[in-house]
Design a protein around this motif. Structure first.
Motif, PDB file in Angstrom:
ATOM      1  N   ARG A  16       0.832  -1.199   0.000  1.00 38.32           N
ATOM      2  CA  ARG A  16       0.000   0.000   0.000  1.00 38.32           C
ATOM      3  C   ARG A  16       0.871   1.255   0.000  1.00 38.32           C
ATOM      4  N   GLN A  18       0.543   5.715   0.543  1.00 42.62           N
ATOM      5  CA  GLN A  18      -0.293   6.847   0.948  1.00 42.62           C
ATOM      6  C   GLN A  18       0.449   8.152   0.680  1.00 42.62           C
ATOM      7  N   ARG A  19      -0.246   9.107   0.126  1.00 46.18           N
ATOM      8  CA  ARG A  19       0.307  10.441  -0.126  1.00 46.18           C
ATOM      9  C   ARG A  19       0.623  11.101   1.209  1.00 46.18           C
ATOM     10  N   GLN A 110      -7.705  12.647  -1.852  1.00 48.57           N
ATOM     11  CA  GLN A 110      -6.818  11.749  -1.106  1.00 48.57           C
ATOM     12  C   GLN A 110      -7.027  10.297  -1.518  1.00 48.57           C
ATOM     13  N   ASP A 114      -4.112   7.941  -3.143  1.00 46.36           N
ATOM     14  CA  ASP A 114      -3.718   6.664  -2.545  1.00 46.36           C
ATOM     15  C   ASP A 114      -3.775   5.536  -3.570  1.00 46.36           C
ATOM     16  N   CYS A 117      -0.972   5.819  -6.065  1.00 47.39           N
ATOM     17  CA  CYS A 117       0.284   5.374  -5.468  1.00 47.39           C
ATOM     18  C   CYS A 117       0.361   3.851  -5.454  1.00 47.39           C
TER      19      CYS A 117
END
Length: 243
Positions: A16, A18-19, A110, A114, A117
Motif C-alpha cells: 500500500r 499513501q500520499r 486523497q 492513494d 500510489c
C-alpha cells in the motif's frame, strides 16, 4: 494464457502507498517541475528514507508500506529503487497523474492519490521483475521462463498437497534438471520454498486475526499441532505468541 506473477504476492502482503504532506516519514519521492508539467525522476527507498536536501525538494511525497518485514519481496528488492522518468511508460504515466492530482484540491483527492500510489508500486515491481536484474530468490524464480509456472502455482495454492513430481510436470523439465535449476535460481529446494511460503503466508494470516486451526488447514497442515511445530521451527516461537 497470460501468467500473472505478482497478484498472489500483492494479495497476501497488501502493498500500500499513501500520499504524505511532507518528506518526513516518506520513502517515495517524485521529482520534477510542476509549472512545466515535467517529471524527471522517481526514488523509492525500500529500506529507509534518508533525509537529504534532494528529498526535501521533491514534488510529491508518499509512504509505501510493503506489507511488513515478512514480505519476501523485501528480501530481494534493492534498498533504493531509482527510475529516470525520461521516456513514456506506465511508471511515468502514473507519476504524472499523481503529480496532477496532488496539485489540485478536489473531492476524493486523497482517495485518488492513494490508489494512484498503489498503481505506481505495482508498475515499479513490474519493471523490477521484467528487468531480469535479479539475484537468486523469488524474483529470479518468477522471471525464469519455466520455473515461473511452479512459483506462481505455489503462491496461488499453498495449501495443496504438492509433490516434486507436480512441480516437474508444471516446469516441463526432467526431475534432475528441475531440482538443480530451482536450487540455483531460488537459493533453496522446491519443498523448502513451499514450506517457507506457507509459513510466511500463514504468519500474515494470523496477524490479520486468523485462528490457528483454520490457518493450519488452509495452508496444508493436517493438524494444529503439526502446524505449530513447523511454525516454531521457522520463527522460534508458537503462533499463539505472535504479536
Amino acid at each position: 494464457m497470460h501468467l500473472d506473477r505478482l497478484s498472489s504476492l500483492l494479495a497476501h502482503f497488501e502493498v500500500r502507498a499513501q500520499r504524505m504532506p511532507t518528506y518526513k516519514d516518506s520513502n517515495l519521492f517524485i521529482f520534477g517541475n510542476a509549472e512545466k508539467n515535467q517529471l524527471h525522476k522517481l526514488i523509492l527507498y525500500v529500506d529507509a528514507a534518508p533525509v537529504s536536501s534532494e528529498s526535501t525538494a521533491a514534488l510529491v511525497y508518499a509512504r509505501v508500506d510493503m506489507g511488513g518485514t515478512q514480505n519476501p519481496l523485501l528480501q530481494i528488492m534493492p534498498k533504493t529503487v531509482e527510475i529516470e522518468l525520461n521516456k513514456d511508460d506506465p511508471v511515468k504515466t502514473v507519476a504524472n497523474l499523481i503529480a496532477l492530482e496532488a496539485s489540485m484540491s478536489r473531492c476524493g483527492g486523497q482517495f485518488a492519490l492513494d490508489r494512484l500510489c498503489d498503481l505506481l508500486v505495482v508498475n515499479i515491481l513490474r519493471n523490477r521483475l521484467e528487468s531480469n536484474q535479479t539475484e537468486p530468490g523469488i524474483f529470479a524464480g518468477l522471471a525464469h521462463p519455466k520455473l515461473r509456472h511452479v512459483v506462481v502455482a505455489i503462491h496461488d495454492d499453498p495449501g495443496r498437497p504438492w509433490k516434486v513430481d507436480d512441480f516437474v510436470e508444471l516446469a516441463g523439465m526432467s526431475r534432475s534438471q528441475f531440482m538443480a535449476t530451482f536450487q540455483r535460481t531460488l537459493g533453496k529446494s522446491p519443498m523448502a520454498y513451499l514450506k517457507l511460503w506457507r509459513m510466511t503466508a500463514a504468519r500474515n494470516s494470523l496477524l490479520k486475526g486468523g485462528r490457528v486451526k483454520e490457518v493450519a488447514r488452509r495452508f496444508g497442515y493436517g493438524s494444529g499441532d503439526a502446524f505449530c511445530r513447523a511454525f516454531v521451527a521457522t520463527y522460534g516461537r508458537p503462533p499463539t505468541q505472535l504479536v
